[in-house]
Scaffold this motif. Sequence first.
Motif, mmCIF file in Angstrom:
data_model
loop_
_atom_site.group_PDB
_atom_site.id
_atom_site.type_symbol
_atom_site.label_atom_id
_atom_site.label_comp_id
_atom_site.label_asym_id
_atom_site.label_seq_id
_atom_site.Cartn_x
_atom_site.Cartn_y
_atom_site.Cartn_z
ATOM 1 N N LYS A 24 0.829 -1.213 0.000
ATOM 2 C CA LYS A 24 0.000 0.000 0.000
ATOM 3 C C LYS A 24 0.863 1.262 0.000
ATOM 4 O O LYS A 24 0.535 2.260 -0.669
ATOM 5 C CB LYS A 24 -0.912 0.009 1.228
ATOM 6 C CG LYS A 24 -2.018 -1.025 1.193
ATOM 7 C CD LYS A 24 -2.784 -0.994 2.517
ATOM 8 C CE LYS A 24 -3.752 -2.147 2.626
ATOM 9 N NZ LYS A 24 -4.430 -2.192 3.945
ATOM 10 N N TRP A 41 -4.462 1.509 -9.080
ATOM 11 C CA TRP A 41 -5.706 1.541 -8.302
ATOM 12 C C TRP A 41 -6.258 0.125 -8.081
ATOM 13 O O TRP A 41 -6.715 -0.219 -6.983
ATOM 14 C CB TRP A 41 -6.756 2.394 -9.015
ATOM 15 C CG TRP A 41 -6.574 3.872 -8.852
ATOM 16 C CD1 TRP A 41 -6.243 4.773 -9.829
ATOM 17 C CD2 TRP A 41 -6.722 4.638 -7.658
ATOM 18 N NE1 TRP A 41 -6.163 6.048 -9.330
ATOM 19 C CE2 TRP A 41 -6.462 5.994 -7.978
ATOM 20 C CE3 TRP A 41 -7.036 4.321 -6.342
ATOM 21 C CZ2 TRP A 41 -6.514 7.026 -7.047
ATOM 22 C CZ3 TRP A 41 -7.099 5.340 -5.399
ATOM 23 C CH2 TRP A 41 -6.839 6.671 -5.753
ATOM 24 N N ALA A 45 -6.684 -1.879 -4.584
ATOM 25 C CA ALA A 45 -7.954 -2.498 -4.188
ATOM 26 C C ALA A 45 -7.729 -3.939 -3.723
ATOM 27 O O ALA A 45 -8.344 -4.393 -2.748
ATOM 28 C CB ALA A 45 -8.938 -2.453 -5.352
ATOM 29 N N GLU A 56 -12.858 0.514 1.366
ATOM 30 C CA GLU A 56 -11.741 1.016 0.563
ATOM 31 C C GLU A 56 -11.657 0.287 -0.774
ATOM 32 O O GLU A 56 -11.244 0.869 -1.782
ATOM 33 C CB GLU A 56 -10.430 0.867 1.342
ATOM 34 C CG GLU A 56 -10.266 1.846 2.485
ATOM 35 C CD GLU A 56 -10.276 3.286 1.965
ATOM 36 O OE1 GLU A 56 -9.479 3.603 1.072
ATOM 37 O OE2 GLU A 56 -11.117 4.085 2.444
ATOM 38 N N THR A 60 -11.512 2.412 -4.213
ATOM 39 C CA THR A 60 -10.370 2.333 -5.134
ATOM 40 C C THR A 60 -10.765 1.734 -6.476
ATOM 41 O O THR A 60 -10.249 2.151 -7.528
ATOM 42 C CB THR A 60 -9.233 1.524 -4.502
ATOM 43 O OG1 THR A 60 -9.759 0.286 -3.988
ATOM 44 C CG2 THR A 60 -8.579 2.281 -3.361
ATOM 45 N N GLU A 63 -12.296 4.400 -8.614
ATOM 46 C CA GLU A 63 -11.274 5.225 -9.273
ATOM 47 C C GLU A 63 -10.740 4.525 -10.516
ATOM 48 O O GLU A 63 -10.550 5.142 -11.568
ATOM 49 C CB GLU A 63 -10.137 5.535 -8.301
ATOM 50 C CG GLU A 63 -10.497 6.492 -7.191
ATOM 51 C CD GLU A 63 -10.783 7.891 -7.720
ATOM 52 O OE1 GLU A 63 -10.188 8.278 -8.751
ATOM 53 O OE2 GLU A 63 -11.623 8.592 -7.128
#
Length: 357
Positions: A24, A41, A45, A56, A60, A63
Motif C-alpha cells: 500500500k 488503483w 484495491a 476502501e 479504489t 477510481e
Amino acid sequence: MTTQHPLTEQAEALHALGRDDEAKELLARRLAEDGEDGAAWVQLARCHLASREFDEVIRTTAEALRIAPDDWDALVVRTYGLRRTGRRDEALAAAREAVRLATQSAMAHVALSEALMAWPERMLDSVAAAEQAVRLNPEYGGAYYALWKSATFSGRPDAGEIREFAVRQALRLDPEDAWAVEEHAGMRAAAPGARLPAKASAYADALAASPDSTSMRARLDQTVFRMLRGTRWLAVLSLCIAGVSVDLFPTEGETPKELPLPLGMRLYALFLMAVAWGLGALLRYRSLRQGVRLSLQSLLRRMFWARLVLAQAVWGTLFAVVIALVPWSGRGIPQALFWTGLVPVLLTIWFDRPRRR
C-alpha cells in the motif's frame, strides 16, 4: 499488453507475499505521482481486499473504473467488496459485467459464483459459474475454491463428490493450500473406520499448513483429549487385574484364594498391568507424529481437565499397584483401596463428557 510501472509491479510482488501494508505504501507513492494509473488503483484495491477493508475496495475500484470503465479486472475485485458490504445487487451487476467483458476469464466466472451465493435460491447457478471457471482454466486454484464453497451450500445430492474433487485438484496445484489442506484433513478424519491417532495426524498436517487456524487447533485438541481420556480406562483395567489377582470379591460358594498371595502371582499381576499400559499408552504415544506429541504436551499445559485426566489415570494405577504388590493377609484394606482408586476415576469419566464435546 500494457506495461505496469515498476512501483506497481513491486507492490504486486509484495501483495503475493502477504506484505500488504508495504504494498500500500508503494502504491500510495505511485498514485501521488500519477493518479490516472488504473493498474495501481486495482492493485491497491486487492491489498485492501486482503486486509478486509471493503469500503476502501469499493472506493479504489471506483477510481480504476473512472479511468477505464471496461476494466474487467477492477470489476472482479469490486464484486467482492460490494458482496462483503451487503450490496448484493450491485455485486451481481459488477460480476456479470466482468463476465461480459472477459467471457474466457476464469476469475470473472469465480466472481460471478461468489456474487450469486448471496441468494440461497441461486446456489445452483453459483455452482454452474464455478464449474465454468474450472473448465476455462483447470490450473487456477481459485476456481476450485469457488466450486468447493458453492457446492457446500448448494444442497445438490452430489455436493460431497464435487467438494472432494475440488479439494484434490486444489492440492494438486498447491499441496500447502490452507483451505484445501484443512478440508482434506476433515475428510480423512471423517473416513469410516478412522481411529483417533489417524484423525490427530490429519489435523496436525492441516495445522502445519495453516498455523493460525483456530478450527484445526480446536479439532486437534479435542482429538488428543479423547486419546488422553482413554488412559483412565487403562487405570480401570489395572484395578480389575489387581482385584482379580487378589480375589477381592470372591463368588459365593467358591473357596477364595488364600492370602497372602505368593510373590510370583503378585509379580505376574504387575506384569499384566505393564503390558496393558505398554500396549495401550506407551507404544501408542511412540507411534504418534511429532506434531501430535507436541500438541499433547501443549494441551497438558493449557487445559486443567487434561491434567486431571492424567492425574486420575496415575491415581487409579497406583492403587492397583499397591493392591497387587503388598502381601495382604485380609481383604478389607485392599477392597477399600480398590474402591478408593476406582470411584474417582469413574466419576471424572462421567463428569468430563461436556469437556470432551
